[in-house]
Design a protein around this motif. Structure first.
Motif, PDB file in Angstrom:
ATOM      1  N   PRO A  28      39.250  43.529  25.527  1.00 36.77           N
ATOM      2  CA  PRO A  28      38.386  42.380  25.100  1.00 36.77           C
ATOM      3  C   PRO A  28      38.900  40.962  25.574  1.00 36.77           C
ATOM      4  O   PRO A  28      38.219  40.132  25.835  1.00 36.77           O
ATOM      5  CB  PRO A  28      39.061  42.460  23.616  1.00 36.77           C
ATOM      6  CG  PRO A  28      39.454  43.926  23.564  1.00 36.77           C
ATOM      7  CD  PRO A  28      39.800  44.425  24.436  1.00 36.77           C
ATOM      8  N   VAL A  29      40.172  41.038  26.312  1.00 34.76           N
ATOM      9  CA  VAL A  29      40.790  39.999  26.868  1.00 34.76           C
ATOM     10  C   VAL A  29      40.909  39.669  28.343  1.00 34.76           C
ATOM     11  O   VAL A  29      41.133  38.700  29.028  1.00 34.76           O
ATOM     12  CB  VAL A  29      42.049  39.361  26.184  1.00 34.76           C
ATOM     13  CG1 VAL A  29      41.842  38.772  24.738  1.00 34.76           C
ATOM     14  CG2 VAL A  29      43.212  40.429  26.555  1.00 34.76           C
ATOM     15  N   LEU A  30      40.861  40.827  28.994  1.00 37.97           N
ATOM     16  CA  LEU A  30      41.013  40.907  30.290  1.00 37.97           C
ATOM     17  C   LEU A  30      39.991  41.944  31.165  1.00 37.97           C
ATOM     18  O   LEU A  30      39.819  43.061  30.472  1.00 37.97           O
ATOM     19  CB  LEU A  30      42.404  41.624  30.598  1.00 37.97           C
ATOM     20  CG  LEU A  30      42.719  41.853  32.239  1.00 37.97           C
ATOM     21  CD1 LEU A  30      43.082  40.633  32.804  1.00 37.97           C
ATOM     22  CD2 LEU A  30      44.136  42.827  32.004  1.00 37.97           C
ATOM     23  N   GLN A  31      39.390  41.358  32.210  1.00 39.83           N
ATOM     24  CA  GLN A  31      38.552  42.230  33.218  1.00 39.83           C
ATOM     25  C   GLN A  31      39.440  42.455  34.422  1.00 39.83           C
ATOM     26  O   GLN A  31      39.753  41.385  35.192  1.00 39.83           O
ATOM     27  CB  GLN A  31      37.350  41.613  33.473  1.00 39.83           C
ATOM     28  CG  GLN A  31      36.435  41.815  32.389  1.00 39.83           C
ATOM     29  CD  GLN A  31      35.261  41.020  32.597  1.00 39.83           C
ATOM     30  OE1 GLN A  31      34.858  40.412  33.757  1.00 39.83           O
ATOM     31  NE2 GLN A  31      34.196  41.099  31.776  1.00 39.83           N
ATOM     32  N   LEU A  32      40.055  43.545  34.885  1.00 36.06           N
ATOM     33  CA  LEU A  32      40.959  43.679  35.607  1.00 36.06           C
ATOM     34  C   LEU A  32      40.636  44.579  36.783  1.00 36.06           C
ATOM     35  O   LEU A  32      40.110  45.687  36.340  1.00 36.06           O
ATOM     36  CB  LEU A  32      42.429  44.210  35.232  1.00 36.06           C
ATOM     37  CG  LEU A  32      43.419  44.586  36.430  1.00 36.06           C
ATOM     38  CD1 LEU A  32      43.859  43.315  36.964  1.00 36.06           C
ATOM     39  CD2 LEU A  32      44.648  45.180  35.806  1.00 36.06           C
ATOM     40  N   LYS A  33      40.544  44.160  37.965  1.00 36.12           N
ATOM     41  CA  LYS A  33      40.101  44.786  39.131  1.00 36.12           C
ATOM     42  C   LYS A  33      41.181  45.150  39.870  1.00 36.12           C
ATOM     43  O   LYS A  33      41.865  44.325  40.278  1.00 36.12           O
ATOM     44  CB  LYS A  33      38.895  44.058  40.159  1.00 36.12           C
ATOM     45  CG  LYS A  33      38.723  44.662  41.191  1.00 36.12           C
ATOM     46  CD  LYS A  33      37.612  43.855  42.011  1.00 36.12           C
ATOM     47  CE  LYS A  33      37.092  44.578  43.211  1.00 36.12           C
ATOM     48  NZ  LYS A  33      35.947  44.034  43.885  1.00 36.12           N
ATOM     49  N   ILE A  34      41.436  46.592  40.011  1.00 36.67           N
ATOM     50  CA  ILE A  34      42.361  47.125  40.838  1.00 36.67           C
ATOM     51  C   ILE A  34      41.718  47.467  42.245  1.00 36.67           C
ATOM     52  O   ILE A  34      40.905  48.627  42.284  1.00 36.67           O
ATOM     53  CB  ILE A  34      43.210  48.331  40.135  1.00 36.67           C
ATOM     54  CG1 ILE A  34      43.391  47.582  38.967  1.00 36.67           C
ATOM     55  CG2 ILE A  34      44.421  48.707  40.945  1.00 36.67           C
ATOM     56  CD1 ILE A  34      43.853  48.788  37.779  1.00 36.67           C
ATOM     57  N   VAL A  35      42.318  47.098  43.262  1.00 39.83           N
ATOM     58  CA  VAL A  35      41.723  47.365  44.537  1.00 39.83           C
ATOM     59  C   VAL A  35      42.882  47.544  45.614  1.00 39.83           C
ATOM     60  O   VAL A  35      43.906  46.930  45.658  1.00 39.83           O
ATOM     61  CB  VAL A  35      40.805  46.413  45.157  1.00 39.83           C
ATOM     62  CG1 VAL A  35      41.618  44.963  44.987  1.00 39.83           C
ATOM     63  CG2 VAL A  35      40.025  46.721  46.342  1.00 39.83           C
ATOM     64  N   ALA A  36      42.876  48.749  46.207  1.00 39.56           N
ATOM     65  CA  ALA A  36      43.680  49.003  47.392  1.00 39.56           C
ATOM     66  C   ALA A  36      43.109  48.353  48.662  1.00 39.56           C
ATOM     67  O   ALA A  36      41.952  48.646  49.138  1.00 39.56           O
ATOM     68  CB  ALA A  36      43.933  50.501  47.463  1.00 39.56           C
ATOM     69  N   VAL A  37      43.828  48.018  49.760  1.00 40.35           N
ATOM     70  CA  VAL A  37      43.598  47.425  51.161  1.00 40.35           C
ATOM     71  C   VAL A  37      44.566  48.181  52.026  1.00 40.35           C
ATOM     72  O   VAL A  37      45.550  48.103  51.711  1.00 40.35           O
ATOM     73  CB  VAL A  37      43.564  45.895  51.271  1.00 40.35           C
ATOM     74  CG1 VAL A  37      42.467  45.155  50.404  1.00 40.35           C
ATOM     75  CG2 VAL A  37      44.943  45.291  50.948  1.00 40.35           C
ATOM     76  N   LYS A  38      43.959  48.123  53.273  1.00 41.58           N
ATOM     77  CA  LYS A  38      44.776  48.709  54.416  1.00 41.58           C
ATOM     78  C   LYS A  38      45.828  47.764  55.016  1.00 41.58           C
ATOM     79  O   LYS A  38      46.873  48.390  55.794  1.00 41.58           O
ATOM     80  CB  LYS A  38      43.836  49.664  55.247  1.00 41.58           C
ATOM     81  CG  LYS A  38      42.987  48.676  56.098  1.00 41.58           C
ATOM     82  CD  LYS A  38      42.422  49.378  57.213  1.00 41.58           C
ATOM     83  CE  LYS A  38      41.371  48.442  58.154  1.00 41.58           C
ATOM     84  NZ  LYS A  38      40.808  49.097  58.968  1.00 41.58           N
ATOM     85  N   ASP A  39      45.579  46.654  55.247  1.00 38.51           N
ATOM     86  CA  ASP A  39      46.373  45.896  55.755  1.00 38.51           C
ATOM     87  C   ASP A  39      46.140  44.291  55.216  1.00 38.51           C
ATOM     88  O   ASP A  39      45.365  44.145  54.399  1.00 38.51           O
ATOM     89  CB  ASP A  39      46.126  45.774  57.108  1.00 38.51           C
ATOM     90  CG  ASP A  39      44.673  45.461  57.809  1.00 38.51           C
ATOM     91  OD1 ASP A  39      43.830  44.886  57.118  1.00 38.51           O
ATOM     92  OD2 ASP A  39      44.417  46.231  58.795  1.00 38.51           O
ATOM     93  N   TYR A  40      46.987  43.295  55.594  1.00 45.00           N
ATOM     94  CA  TYR A  40      46.741  41.867  55.505  1.00 45.00           C
ATOM     95  C   TYR A  40      45.454  41.280  55.844  1.00 45.00           C
ATOM     96  O   TYR A  40      44.720  40.694  54.986  1.00 45.00           O
ATOM     97  CB  TYR A  40      47.834  40.853  55.969  1.00 45.00           C
ATOM     98  CG  TYR A  40      49.200  41.282  55.662  1.00 45.00           C
ATOM     99  CD1 TYR A  40      49.408  42.053  54.572  1.00 45.00           C
ATOM    100  CD2 TYR A  40      50.362  40.722  56.162  1.00 45.00           C
ATOM    101  CE1 TYR A  40      50.839  42.455  54.165  1.00 45.00           C
ATOM    102  CE2 TYR A  40      51.468  41.062  55.691  1.00 45.00           C
ATOM    103  CZ  TYR A  40      51.727  41.739  54.640  1.00 45.00           C
ATOM    104  OH  TYR A  40      53.034  41.733  54.129  1.00 45.00           O
TER     105      TYR A  40
END
Length: 101
Positions: A28-40
């Protein structure tokens, strides 16, 4: 009730693909996107996309060294960037991402 905070938690892990390695968590208070990337470089690209999509907070995993944090912070502009810290990350052979990327 106010709108939920739209936040991103970004993980840097070699071999990751942000198109495949992403999840959305909604409360209800947070929409969190969790994402993995390979490098900077990919982290900068994803940061720009997330800012354009209206995310307002970015938190980086401990794999991001000081240089990686600086690059993401610059790409984020005025969006706050937080950091989880391990100076010697276990997933990366106990070294900083700065040594790898």
């Amino acid at each position: 009730m106010t709108d939920p905070l739209r936040a991103v938690f970004m993980v840097v892990a070699p071999g990751s693909d942000p198109q495949q390695h992403t999840q959305q968590l909604e409360t209800p208070v947070l929409q969190l996107k969790i994402v993995a990337v390979k490098d900077y470089d990919q982290a900068v690209e994803v940061t720009r996309q997330c800012v354009a999509q209206g995310y307002s907070v970015i938190e980086l995993c401990a794999g991001f060294g000081q240089q990686g944090v600086a690059r993401v912070s610059q790409a984020a502009g005025s969006i706050p960037v937080g950091v989880v810290r391990f100076d010697h990350h276990p997933l990366m052979g106990h070294i900083s991402g700065d040594s790898l990327f």
